[in-house]
Design a protein around this motif. Structure first.
Motif, PDB file in Angstrom:
ATOM      1  N   ILE A  54       0.840  -1.208   0.000  1.00  0.00           N
ATOM      2  CA  ILE A  54       0.000   0.000   0.000  1.00  0.00           C
ATOM      3  C   ILE A  54       0.873   1.254   0.000  1.00  0.00           C
ATOM      4  N   VAL A  55       1.950   1.225   0.782  1.00  0.00           N
ATOM      5  CA  VAL A  55       2.835   2.391   0.809  1.00  0.00           C
ATOM      6  C   VAL A  55       3.452   2.606  -0.568  1.00  0.00           C
ATOM      7  N   GLY A  56       3.875   1.514  -1.193  1.00  0.00           N
ATOM      8  CA  GLY A  56       4.472   1.600  -2.521  1.00  0.00           C
ATOM      9  C   GLY A  56       3.517   2.240  -3.513  1.00  0.00           C
ATOM     10  N   TYR A  57       2.276   1.768  -3.512  1.00  0.00           N
ATOM     11  CA  TYR A  57       1.294   2.330  -4.430  1.00  0.00           C
ATOM     12  C   TYR A  57       0.948   3.771  -4.064  1.00  0.00           C
ATOM     13  N   ALA A  58       0.962   4.053  -2.773  1.00  0.00           N
ATOM     14  CA  ALA A  58       0.610   5.416  -2.334  1.00  0.00           C
ATOM     15  C   ALA A  58       1.642   6.428  -2.842  1.00  0.00           C
ATOM     16  N   ILE A  59       2.938   6.075  -2.778  1.00  0.00           N
ATOM     17  CA  ILE A  59       3.920   7.054  -3.261  1.00  0.00           C
ATOM     18  C   ILE A  59       3.860   7.170  -4.787  1.00  0.00           C
ATOM     19  N   SER A  60       3.545   6.063  -5.462  1.00  0.00           N
ATOM     20  CA  SER A  60       3.304   6.143  -6.912  1.00  0.00           C
ATOM     21  C   SER A  60       2.143   7.078  -7.192  1.00  0.00           C
ATOM     22  N   ALA A  61       1.110   6.929  -6.365  1.00  0.00           N
ATOM     23  CA  ALA A  61      -0.124   7.691  -6.578  1.00  0.00           C
ATOM     24  C   ALA A  61       0.085   9.187  -6.414  1.00  0.00           C
ATOM     25  N   ARG A  62       1.101   9.582  -5.652  1.00  0.00           N
ATOM     26  CA  ARG A  62       1.365  11.032  -5.536  1.00  0.00           C
ATOM     27  C   ARG A  62       1.655  11.607  -6.923  1.00  0.00           C
ATOM     28  N   ASN A  63       2.446  10.864  -7.715  1.00  0.00           N
ATOM     29  CA  ASN A  63       2.755  11.329  -9.064  1.00  0.00           C
ATOM     30  C   ASN A  63       1.510  11.361  -9.947  1.00  0.00           C
TER      31      ASN A  63
END
Lengths: 293, 195
Positions: A54-63
């Motif tokens: 989830i953290v991995g996807y969350a930082i991707s999602a910032r972009n």
């Protein structure tokens, strides 16, 4: 006018700076807008997903959220970033519960994302959006006489085969032919280079890259064209080590497909950072100087 | 997802619960139960020759109740994430994503192959992103080899010089301006991981 939110990714800032330069130059020459996402962050690469999802996807999602604010689809040249951003996008779309969690995480930075953005690879954009006819019309230095092994690698065709076949993609082949170059038969076009294994398990990665180089040599390629910073580095920077290990004598230049497009469009190799390659692609630079091959 | 058969020892049952939770959280994750043991994954995998447990065996061992053995294998950390198996599996199993799920269980439960520190690279990567918001390639490499193989660090200096001379090695990390945003997102998202 076509315009994209540009996501270079960490490698294009440094080890693959010439990929970044050539993409910007080529897009400019073709009249496609690239607006860099302001203050973008790391996509998380394959490694974040190995630790926390989830953290991995969350930082991707910032972009993704930043691109959504710009109201543009993303152009991501690094094939690893391309896959990771697409995966994050698909995941957020697929699972409402996860979407909630990720949006809650994004809210900590006053951002939100509702999966309206598409993520595209420049190879896809050039061939399917700009179009081969439009590119052909702008070719000033046809690359005739240059034989190129089109190496797609893993991440732009798999796992979803978004714009081409997962086993036998032809997008780059078509592009190369349009430029006047000859795409050689390259059965290893989607075989893995090992990616990060070059750091963690060098023996395995050297072996994989040896296969890739051998297949290119066997089919008479003057150079290999890549679409990924990691493939490029593994094939080029470790070629000396592969020669040592396997008793081979490879001296095959490794270029980005955008270098070839750029030279054909009349852009100077220097402007695209081709001089930063370790094995100089002499046939290509000769072409740029107008030498007949 | 609940196990239909449940006579596993407590430790194994706990690991399996963590695994099921991971695979149920990505698209088609549950299809792992559809494996027909055909071996297409192993045949297509470019690194299966170097694995101690092949991809096909991984699923067989899981069915036999030996998840801990899988987590202790090198296999999950050798997967280079090329997705060849995923696109070829006739049962539609997301094998690469399942490997990631196994990696996360191994990280969470701290079960690793002996003398095989590949996972520390991922750990170092995650720290880098928190610190700078971006990957710092040189720092990552140094940190990894300091922990795993100091000798290798010296043999790599030639490679480093070659890249540096061509301006392809960033000596200093690049920190994004609003790194606080990334940290806030990470901190908030971390709460969801500890279920």
């Amino acid at each position: 006018m076509l315009e994209y939110a540009y996501y270079p990714g960490c490698s294009l800032e440094c080890t693959a700076a010439s990929y970044d330069k050539s993409i910007r130059e080529v897009f400019k020459a073709l009249g496609v807008g690239l607006k860099e996402i302001e203050d973008w962050n790391c996509c998380g690469a394959t490694m974040y997903m190995s630790v926390k999802k989830i953290v991995g996807y969350a930082i991707s999602a910032r972009n993704l959220a930043l691109a959504q604010k710009m109201g543009m689809d993303i152009c991501a040249p690094c094939s690893s970033c391309y896959t990771i951003l697409r995966k994050a996008n698909r995941h957020i779309e697929w699972e409402p519960k996860e979407r909630e969690k990720i949006n809650e995480a994004l809210a900590a930075a006053n951002l939100s994302y509702d999966t309206t953005i598409a993520i595209k690879h420049p190879l896809d954009i050039l061939v399917n959006e700009v179009g081969l006819d439009a590119i052909k019309a702008k070719v000033v230095r046809p690359l005739d006489g240059i034989k190129v092994a089109p190496y797609y690698g893993c991440q732009i065709v798999r796992p979803h085969g978004q714009f081409d076949d997962v086993d036998d993609p032809v997008t780059m082949d078509k592009l190369l032919s349009t430029l006047g170059a000859e795409p050689v038969y390259y059965p290893s076009k989607v075989r893995c280079c090992g990616g990060m294994l070059m750091t963690t398990q060098e023996d395995i990665a050297l072996k994989l890259n040896n296969c890739l180089l051998q297949a290119a040599a066997d089919n008479g390629a003057d150079m290999i064209a890549t679409a990924c910073p990691l493939c490029e580095m593994n094939l080029e920077a470790y070629q000396g080590k592969i020669n040592q290990r396997f008793g081979t004598k490879f001296n095959i230049p490794i270029v980005y497909f955008s270098h070839l497009v750029g030279v054909a469009l009349g852009i100077s190799p220097k402007a695209m950072g081709i001089d930063s390659l370790i094995i100089p692609p002499t046939k290509l630079t000769a072409k740029a100087e107008g030498v007949r091959i | 997802m609940a196990e239909r058969i449940a006579p596993f020892p407590k430790a194994e049952a706990e690991l399996r619960a963590a695994f099921w939770e991971q695979v149920s959280s990505f698209p088609d994750g549950h299809k792992v139960t559809n494996c027909i043991q055909c071996g297409t994954c192993t045949g297509t995998c470019p690194v299966s020759y170097a694995m101690d447990i092949t991809p096909r065996q991984t699923i067989a061992l899981f069915r036999a109740g030996l998840l801990e053995e899988i987590l202790r294998s090198r296999t999950i950390w050798l997967c280079a994430s090329c997705y060849s198996c995923t696109v070829r599996c006739p049962s539609g199993i997301k094998i690469t994503d399942t490997m990631y799920a196994l990696k996360r269980v191994a990280m969470e439960k701290q079960i690793h192959a002996p003398h095989f520190p590949v996972h520390t690279l991922s750990k170092a990567f995650v720290k880098n992103v928190y610190k700078y918001g971006r990957n710092y390639e040189l720092g990552l490499g140094i940190r990894y080899f300091l922990k795993s193989n100091i000798v290798k660090l010296f043999t790599l200096s030639g490679f480093g010089l070659t890249m540096m001379r061509r301006g392809r090695l960033g000596l200093l990390p690049k920190k994004i301006r609003r790194v606080n945003e990334v940290r806030a997102i990470i901190n908030r998202a971390n709460q969801f991981e500890e279920i």
